[in-house]
Write an enzyme that holds these catalytic residues in place. Structure first.
Site, mmCIF file in Angstrom:
data_model
loop_
_atom_site.group_PDB
_atom_site.id
_atom_site.type_symbol
_atom_site.label_atom_id
_atom_site.label_comp_id
_atom_site.label_asym_id
_atom_site.label_seq_id
_atom_site.Cartn_x
_atom_site.Cartn_y
_atom_site.Cartn_z
ATOM 1 N N HIS A 157 0.693 -1.145 -0.016
ATOM 2 C CA HIS A 157 -0.012 0.189 0.074
ATOM 3 C C HIS A 157 0.815 1.356 -0.046
ATOM 4 C CE1 HIS A 157 -3.292 -2.783 1.305
ATOM 5 N NE2 HIS A 157 -2.354 -3.261 2.067
ATOM 6 N N SER A 278 14.919 22.344 -15.648
ATOM 7 C CA SER A 278 13.629 23.174 -15.788
ATOM 8 C C SER A 278 14.006 24.553 -16.436
ATOM 9 C CB SER A 278 13.071 23.351 -14.465
ATOM 10 O OG SER A 278 12.243 24.666 -14.511
ATOM 11 N N LYS A 284 16.448 22.227 -10.546
ATOM 12 C CA LYS A 284 15.647 20.832 -10.935
ATOM 13 C C LYS A 284 16.437 19.927 -11.737
ATOM 14 C CE LYS A 284 11.088 20.916 -10.641
ATOM 15 N NZ LYS A 284 10.284 19.932 -10.618
ATOM 16 N N GLU A 291 9.330 9.337 -16.592
ATOM 17 C CA GLU A 291 7.879 9.536 -16.681
ATOM 18 C C GLU A 291 7.237 9.332 -18.235
ATOM 19 O OE1 GLU A 291 9.199 13.803 -15.368
ATOM 20 O OE2 GLU A 291 7.077 13.686 -14.890
#
Ligand code: ARG
Length: 458
Positions: A157, A278, A284, A291
């Protein structure tokens, strides 16, 4: 004017729109090598059986070899009027050798050709993906070996459950990839039959030798039913199913990389080569490759759905609907090959913050099960009671704001007198993972044994 290949009964040619919707060359040109290979095998058979003269077949074969040379060197000149790759090959052959080119199509159909070409293409794709999956597995094995004893939190979980080793976690993906390879290999076995010689749908009156063409193309045997040979695409659907499953596995790993790289977790540092920055936030480092693998995995189910929907309800034998089989197959292959390469590079380059992982592993009272197991083993307490006693110890640690292992022995004996000081030996994360020696368990020795076994198998 009507079509050179099939226009005998037509007075007028197709409209521009008809040509556009009908033509598949833009997609199926990708199978030109398979098409030429199939044609050369067919021509050799026509000579061997005396259906064509040796001279004609020599000219055909030389012409086909020349076309292969041309198209290896530069792009195919596409002509929508020639519809597909099969007619492009024949038309080019006619330009080269003249009339004999028209004899090549004896005792075969484009339906045979397209079924044969796609089987050959998918077979090659399976072999390349198998290599890609093996490379992905080898990358995981290297990292798993390095981290056979590094402790991290194990989750259910996504809540801290019990400590595991990072090596064990990575090896889970090696097992998945092994089954993905198994599914592809299994699909390969069933697809490896030759449709060539179905002659559109019914077989032919010419004395062809289907075993000969099957052998020449590396097929195990000819398809045993001419209608089935040209009209099923189950092999492509099996391929897409296998791709989908492999893609699902990759997407889960990709998701874990995204989570691990997030600052509150800080389990990994992404490699420069597989992350991006970024345009506004200078600090970043984004997990774009992971992704994108996560997002692209949706394409496989789309491709599978697309082809399954094309095939659903089609009467035997060939219908033009089936021309739409190639795009999903090619897209799935390209996407899986690229996703595998990206995840392999990602795994090779990840920096693991093992200190953070270990600290996180100790959080969440992750060794509570070890305390309960200790009570069962050392004090003969039934597991259900041990579970309850341990729950009270966890509650106490929570009110104190400390870890289970930081409670004083007096606190523990106050909860249950059967708890003794020996219990502290089992409450560390290292002791916890080391104790899980059952087959398939997370103990470093078990992980190392599995790494060795998988190295031998891969
Ligand atoms: N371009 C076609 C396809 O990809 C080849 C088979 C054409 N057969 C036919 N009967 N029109 O499916």
């Amino acid at each position: 004017t009507s079509n050179k290949m099939w226009g005998g009964r037509f007075a007028a040619g197709p409209s521009a729109v008809m040509q556009e919707i009908n033509a598949s060359i833009g997609v199926d040109k990708r199978m030109w090598q398979e098409d030429i290979m199939g044609s050369r095998a067919h021509a050799a058979m026509l000579a061997a059986t005396g259906i064509l003269s040796a001279d004609d077949v020599a000219a055909i074969d030389a012409g086909l070899a020349e076309i292969a040379g041309e198209w290896s060197a530069g792009p195919i000149e596409e002509d929508l009027a020639l519809e597909d790759i099969h007619m492009h090959v024949e038309a080019r052959l006619r330009e080269k050798i003249g009339e004999a080119a028209g004899r090549l199509h004896t005792a075969r159909s484009r339906n045979d050709q397209v079924a044969t070409d796609l089987r050959l293409w998918v077979r090659g794709a399976i072999d390349r993906l198998d290599q890609g999956l093996a490379a992905f597995q080898r990358a995981l094995l290297v990292r798993a070996e390095e981290h056979a004893a590094s402790v991290m939190p194990g989750f259910t979980h996504l809540q801290s459950a019990q400590p595991v080793t990072l090596g064990h976690h990575l090896m889970a993906y090696v097992e998945m990839a092994q089954r993905d390879r198994g599914r592809l290999a299994d699909a390969r076995k069933r697809l490896n039959k030759s449709p060539l010689g179905a002659a559109a749908l019914a077989g032919t009156g010419f004395p062809i030798d289907r075993d000969m063409t099957a052998r020449a193309l590396g097929f195990d045997a000819p398809c045993a039913n001419s209608l089935d040979a040209v009209s099923d695409r189950d092999f492509a659907l099996e391929f897409l199913t296998s791709c989908m499953q492999a893609g699902l596995h990759l997407s889960r790993l990709a998701e874990e990389v995204v989570i691990w790289a997030s600052q509150p977790w800080g389990f990994v540092k992404l490699p420069d080569a597989y992350s991006t920055g970024s345009s506004i936030m200078p600090q970043k480092r984004n997990p774009d490759a992971a992704e994108l693998v996560r997002a692209k995995s949706g394409l496989f189910l789309g491709a599978l759905t697309r082809l399954a929907t094309v095939m659903k309800g089609l009467p035997l034998a060939y219908s033009k609907d089936m021309q739409e089989d190639k795009t999903p197959v090619f897209d799935a292959y390209d996407t899986l090959a690229l996703s595998l390469a990206a995840m392999t590079g990602m795994i090779e380059g990840l920096g693991f913050h093992t200190d953070r992982m270990k600290a996180a592993a100790a959080g969440g009272h992750s060794t509570a099960t070890d305390l309960a197991d200790w009570l069962v083993r050392e004090a003969g307490v039934p597991f259900r009671d041990a579970h309850h006693i341990t729950g009270r110890a966890v509650a106490l640690a929570e009110t104190r704001g400390c870890l289970l292992a930081d409670l004083a022995i007096d606190d523990l004996t106050a909860i249950d007198a059967r708890i003794g000081p020996g219990v502290f030996d089992v409450l560390t994360v290292d002791a916890s993972v080391a104790s899980r020696k059952s087959f398939g368990g997370t103990a470093p020795d078990q992980v190392r044994a599995r790494i060795a076994a998988m190295r031998a198998e891969i």
